[in-house]
Design an enzyme around this catalytic site. Structure first.
Site, mmCIF file in Angstrom:
data_model
loop_
_atom_site.group_PDB
_atom_site.id
_atom_site.type_symbol
_atom_site.label_atom_id
_atom_site.label_comp_id
_atom_site.label_asym_id
_atom_site.label_seq_id
_atom_site.Cartn_x
_atom_site.Cartn_y
_atom_site.Cartn_z
ATOM 1 C CD GLU A 248 -15.488 -23.377 -3.321
ATOM 2 O OE1 GLU A 248 -14.967 -22.733 -3.974
ATOM 3 O OE2 GLU A 248 -16.944 -23.561 -3.514
ATOM 4 C CB CYS A 282 -17.860 -20.374 -6.308
ATOM 5 S SG CYS A 282 -17.902 -22.126 -5.620
#
Length: 478
Positions: A248, A282
């Site tokens: 990720e 993020c």
């Protein structure tokens, strides 16, 4: 000065590197703790310990493994205030945000434990009589959890929960800026009676300790939350052993606002989705792409809302805390300077906040930059800080082009009432998550993944759980 050791084979160790790593308070810059640093020998011992423990751990039923996870969750809940304050001091988020993180950690792990009864296989028709064909899901073995500094506790829970319930063991490697929370999490595992070796933790710099973890022959699966550069390094190091990967990585979420949007709701969502956790999320809104027809109204309202975001002592629940690391602060300062040189106009913020409370630490004021072109630094590169550039676009097609031309593909926001554009976005936006008329959120039952350079595999939900298992096909004659 508080001192925290590493956790290997159910024991606390100083490590054989004979070094200590200082931990700084992001709000003051003061060192308040030290952690033991591990050597490559310590890494090898942690992995070998995890491999030895995995056989017995996998032999337990999923329900028995889930019971251990439930006990960890209960122990975390008992010490919620302790962990929340630890997160504030180590990472810099506000106390309210830290309390949410502890709750989210428990939520992630509880969801994983509940999946003990949802680990399924498949039965397929065989080609010959008297045969059965089925696919069985099996654990990988030793998994490595590499965590970023923005959510030091939640990222552990997000990885450890599904890894353990599916029969794997895990070696945790926290970011060197936020290792104390990981150490305290291991204390909770010990307190909850988790068998030795099922969870281990090593500290150190990623290029040394992290590389040794990923490249070890017994490592079978690696899950990383981090930058694109870190993901590329992990992928290269894991290639020798062909370890499974869940990466990720960085994101550059566009926040697209079209002329038929609910402007007030979009303004509020944009402010929260940019300045939460000082912009260190993020899936934060990294740039606003607003249609010309409403750009003036939207920008005026956004300026007023950003002006209400007040930095301050995170322990007192000010509107926004500091950046976590000095390096993050330097990067944001450099990016804003380059943006201005390229034509961007700073209308709010753009520097360290004024006042004695902000003279030390990693403080940067909530910042809004107008007149940013699509090629501007702040529009092209991940900021990961409290800076929001605004780009005017002619409409949906131009906004989609700007969004898709980037190498990132983690998330995107779209505000419009046009159902046709909804579906066009679902079909053509090159991103793992789309928020339609929705602010920043993450549900444990969803799937969190990136497209393009934003990652491989993913976390959360049933798809994330499956990422911790490999398939085994059985041809059975009876």
């Amino acid at each position: 000065m508080n001192y925290y050791r590493c956790f290997i084979d159910g024991e606390w160790t100083d490590g054989s590197a004979n070094k200590r790593l200082p931990v700084e308070d992001p709000a003051t810059g003061e060192s308040w703790a030290e952690v033991a640093v591990c050597s490559t020998d310590d890494v090898a011992r942690a992995i070998e310990t995890a491999a030895a423990a995995q056989k017995k751990w996998a032999a337990l039923t999923p329900l028995a493994r889930a019971d251990h996870i439930y006990r960890i969750c209960a122990a975390l809940a008992d010490e919620k205030d302790h962990f929340a304050r630890l997160l504030v001091r180590e990472q810099g988020k506000t106390l309210t945000e830290a309390e949410f993180e502890v709750d989210d950690t428990i939520r992630y792990m509880t969801y994983a434990a509940e999946a003990a009864r949802r680990i399924t296989g498949e039965i397929l028709p065989a080609d010959a009589p008297g045969e059965q064909l089925y696919i069985y899901r099996a654990p990988y073995g030793v998994t490595i959890g590499l965590c970023a500094y923005n959510y030091p506790l939640a990222l552990i829970g997000r990885k450890v929960g599904p890894a353990l319930v599916t029969g794997n063991t895990m070696v945790i490697k926290p970011h060197e800026a936020t290792p104390v929370t990981a150490s305290e999490f291991c204390r909770i595992c010990e307190k909850a009676g988790l068998p030795r070796g099922v969870v281990n933790m090593v500290n150190g710099v990623g290029t040394e300790v992290g590389a040794a973890l990923v490249s070890h022959p017994l490592t079978r699966m690696v899950t990383l939350t981090g930058s694109i550069r870190a993901g590329q390094g992990v992928a290269a190091a894991a290639s020798k052993n062909l370890a499974a990967l869940s990466l990720e990585l960085g994101g550059k979420a566009p926040f697209i606002v079209l002329k038929d949007a609910d402007i007030d709701a979009a303004v509020e969502a944009a402010a929260i989705a940019r300045y939460a956790n000082c912009g260190q999320v993020c899936i934060c809104a990294e740039s606003v792409l607003v249609e010309d027809a409403i750009a003036d109204e939207f920008t005026d309202k956004l300026m007023k809302r950003v002006g209400q975001v007040r930095p301050g002592n995170p322990m007192t629940n000010a509107g926004m805390g500091p950046l976590t690391t000095p390096g993050a602060l330097s990067r944001v300062e450099d990016m804003v300077a380059r943006s201005v040189a390229e034509g961007g106009e700073v209308v709010i913020g753009g520097s360290r906040p004024q006042g004695a409370a902000f003279e030390r630490g990693n403080w940067y004021a909530p910042t809004l930059v107008l007149n940013a072109a699509p090629h501007n630094t702040l529009v092209q590169e991940e900021i990961f800080g409290p800076v929001l550039p605004v780009v005017r676009v002619g409409g949906w097609d131009e906004a989609l082009t700007v969004a898709n031309d980037q190498p990132f593909g983690l998330s995107a926001y779209l505000w419009t009432r046009d159902a046709g554009i909804y579906m066009d976005a679902v079909n053509r936006m090159e991103t793992g998550t789309i928020f339609l008329n929705k602010g920043i959120v993450g549900y444990v039952q969803a799937y969190h993944n990136g497209h393009k350079l934003s990652g491989l595999g993913g976390e959360d939900g049933t798809h994330g759980l499956e990422g911790y298992m490999q398939k085994r096909t059985v041809y059975m004659k009876y």
